[in-house]
Structure formats: structure tokens, C-alpha cells
Design a protein around this motif. Structure first.
Motif, mmCIF file in Angstrom:
data_model
loop_
_atom_site.group_PDB
_atom_site.id
_atom_site.type_symbol
_atom_site.label_atom_id
_atom_site.label_comp_id
_atom_site.label_asym_id
_atom_site.label_seq_id
_atom_site.Cartn_x
_atom_site.Cartn_y
_atom_site.Cartn_z
ATOM 1 N N ARG A 167 4.646 4.959 -5.971
ATOM 2 C CA ARG A 167 4.552 5.216 -7.435
ATOM 3 C C ARG A 167 3.679 6.024 -8.157
ATOM 4 O O ARG A 167 3.834 6.743 -8.923
ATOM 5 C CB ARG A 167 4.281 3.735 -7.870
ATOM 6 N N ASP A 168 2.330 6.153 -7.360
ATOM 7 C CA ASP A 168 1.498 6.963 -8.082
ATOM 8 C C ASP A 168 1.621 8.246 -7.989
ATOM 9 O O ASP A 168 1.150 9.301 -8.497
ATOM 10 C CB ASP A 168 0.267 6.654 -7.654
ATOM 11 N N ASN A 169 2.594 8.811 -6.792
ATOM 12 C CA ASN A 169 2.826 10.098 -6.644
ATOM 13 C C ASN A 169 4.081 10.648 -6.739
ATOM 14 O O ASN A 169 4.464 11.689 -5.917
ATOM 15 C CB ASN A 169 2.148 10.400 -5.018
ATOM 16 N N ALA B 169 0.842 -1.393 -0.134
ATOM 17 C CA ALA B 169 -0.102 -0.004 0.067
ATOM 18 C C ALA B 169 0.997 1.363 -0.075
ATOM 19 O O ALA B 169 0.603 2.344 -0.617
ATOM 20 C CB ALA B 169 -0.895 -0.154 1.286
ATOM 21 N N LEU B 170 1.950 1.237 0.770
ATOM 22 C CA LEU B 170 2.879 2.356 0.884
ATOM 23 C C LEU B 170 3.672 2.656 -0.575
ATOM 24 O O LEU B 170 3.566 3.704 -0.968
ATOM 25 C CB LEU B 170 3.881 2.144 1.734
ATOM 26 N N GLU B 171 3.950 1.426 -1.082
ATOM 27 C CA GLU B 171 4.922 1.530 -2.142
ATOM 28 C C GLU B 171 3.746 1.955 -3.490
ATOM 29 O O GLU B 171 4.349 2.719 -4.431
ATOM 30 C CB GLU B 171 5.857 0.484 -2.408
#
Length: 280
Positions: A42-44, A36-38
Motif C-alpha cells: 500500500r505504501d509503495n 506487513a507485506l500488504e
């Protein structure tokens, strides 16, 4: 009656100022939380930085789950008692080959909490070893008062002011807090501790959760906030924070920004810094 720690573990914490390892997450939970963190990173456009490093339980539902995880809270309750606030959450992430480090310090120096009964639950989401930059702690130093610290503002120093203890630290007595993914350590807010750069091949990901009993108060500002995670709050020293219903809920994102600004006022009290450094 103790919930998870033994009497011997409590005695070790009281003697040394820290205790580890405490298994709290299974392998599937670790994978879910790290993923969830990664995925967010990646998206931000990259790792969390600056104000987004703080009060992350307001941004992500899965961090809110972690601060309320029964195995985490049972261990914390055994030390602090049944009425608990999560005052702050803070990711400490070191990339492979990252030169960033944490100098020797005591947490309480700039937290401005009274009485000094806070502790940090540090949960590993990746291996935390001497090679990857695990925390090091000097047993028994939590019994000292807060010693002088020097604000260095150094690039690469991961603390808010780049602060470091300005008296001699006997590093020969330091213990490496080695944790496997899913394990947790607990440490007192006055313990001398530090962590070096990451020389391993994997990221070193840790979530620090700052817990306090509900009778603790903030002495620098009168509008601080915290999340009630167990028991009842009969004191009302902190504004109680809501739980996010989903990740990055716009209302909670705005609340997190305000809460992070308050944290900056506390942690930078006495300086001319208005907000968190972008490089921490």
C-alpha cells in the motif's frame, strides 16, 4: 533423530519429490506477516515486482524471521541435514482474477547448483487451492534428469524466462498442493510442477524459500550469496548475508539490489537479458 517429520513423511518425500501439508505458522503469525507485506504494498504503489521479488529476506526483517522460523527449519533439516543456507526467497503472488500462471517446469533448470540437493519450502500466507492457483506436482518426476525446457518469454508467465517443459507431462497424474494459511509444502528442485491462474476471490500469496546444504555450490558465478540459517558453514562457497535490523534498511536495500543482480546473472545465464523482467 528427526525433529518434526516422521519416517513415513521422509519416505513420501523421497518417493514423490514433495510433501505437504506441514503446519508451521499460527493464525496470529499469518496475519502479522500478511499485514506487513500488504502494508508495504500500500505504501509503495502495489505488489512486489521485478528484482524486488528476489532475496526479500534482505529487505524485510519479517521475511528474515520466516526463513529462520524453527518449525520451518526443523522440517527442512530432517531432509537436508543440520547445516543450512537460505539461497533465495521469492514471493509468488496472484491477485484475484489474475491471468498469470506458472508453466510446467523443474526449478534446477536455471539454478546452476551442484549437487542437486536444494529444496523449496513454500509457505502459504493465504489459501492455496485449485481455484486460487495452487501448485500441481507430478509424483516421482524428481528422479529424472533435467529435461529440455523452452524459454517462451510470454507475458503472464511468472517464471524468469517464461520457461516450460518441452517434453510431454502426464497431467492426469498431477497432485494439487492444497494449503491453508500457515501451512507449508516441501518440494525437490527437479520435480515437475506448475500452477494455474487465480480464479478465487482472495489473493494467493506464497513465499518460496530455497534451502541448500552448505556443501552445495554455485557453478555459474563465484560471488553468489546466501544466508546461513542453521548450523555451521565449513565450505565457504557463498558469501554469507547479514540479517536486517529493520525493514528497508538502506545498506541492506543496496545489498539486495546487488544480490538480485547476481541472481539475474545466474537465472539468465546464456541469454542477453541483463536483469529481471518487470512483469514477473
Amino acid at each position: 533423530m528427526l525433529k518434526t517429520l516422521t519416517a513415513a513423511a521422509i519416505a513420501e518425500y523421497e518417493r514423490d519429490g514433495f510433501y505437504f501439508p506441514i503446519p508451521v505458522l499460527g493464525a496470529e503469525e499469518v496475519q502479522r506477516y500478511r499485514s506487513a507485506l500488504e502494508a508495504f504494498e500500500r505504501d509503495n504503489g502495489g505488489p512486489l515486482r521485478g528484482p524486488m521479488m528476489f532475496k526479500t529476506h534482505l529487505l524485510f526483517r519479517w521475511v528474515d524471521e520466516l526463513i529462520r522460523h524453527p518449525k520451518v527449519l526443523d522440517a527442512v533439516e530432517d531432509i537436508l541435514g543440520p547445516n543450512l543456507l537460505a539461497w533465495n526467497t521469492h514471493f509468488f503472488i496472484k491477485e484475484p482474477g489474475d491471468e498469470r500462471y506458472v508453466a510446467w517446469h523443474q526449478d534446477l533448470t536455471y539454478w546452476n547448483l551442484d549437487p542437486d540437493e536444494a529444496l523449496t519450502a513454500w509457505i502459504a500466507l493465504s489459501p492455496s487451492t485449485p481455484k486460487s492457483g495452487a501448485m500441481r506436482m507430478v509424483p516421482g518426476t524428481h528422479t529424472r534428469e533435467v529435461v529440455p525446457h523452452l524459454d517462451t518469454w510470454k507475458n503472464g508467465a511468472m517464471l524468469t524466462r517464461g520457461q516450460e517443459i518441452a517434453v510431454e507431462v502426464d497431467e492426469d497424474k498431477a497432485i494439487d498442493v492444497t494449503l491453508r494459511p500457515g501451512e507449508m509444502s516441501l518440494h525437490h528442485q527437479k520435480i515437475f510442477h506448475a500452477s494455474p491462474a487465480n480464479r478465487a476471490d482472495d489473493r494467493r500469496i506464497g513465499l518460496a524459500i530455497r534451502y541448500i546444504p552448505t556443501h552445495v555450490r554455485q557453478v555459474v558465478i563465484d560471488d553468489d550469496s546466501a544466508a546461513l540459517v542453521r548450523g555451521t558453514d565449513e565450505y565457504g562457497h557463498f558469501q554469507l548475508e547479514p540479517r536486517p535490523e529493520r525493514d528497508m534498511d538502506p545498506a541492506l536495500v543496496a545489498m539486495q539490489a546487488e544480490a538480485a543482480e547476481r541472481q539475474a546473472r545466474i537465472l539468465y545465464h546464456g541469454t542477453d537479458r541483463p536483469t529481471f523482467r518487470a512483469d514477473i
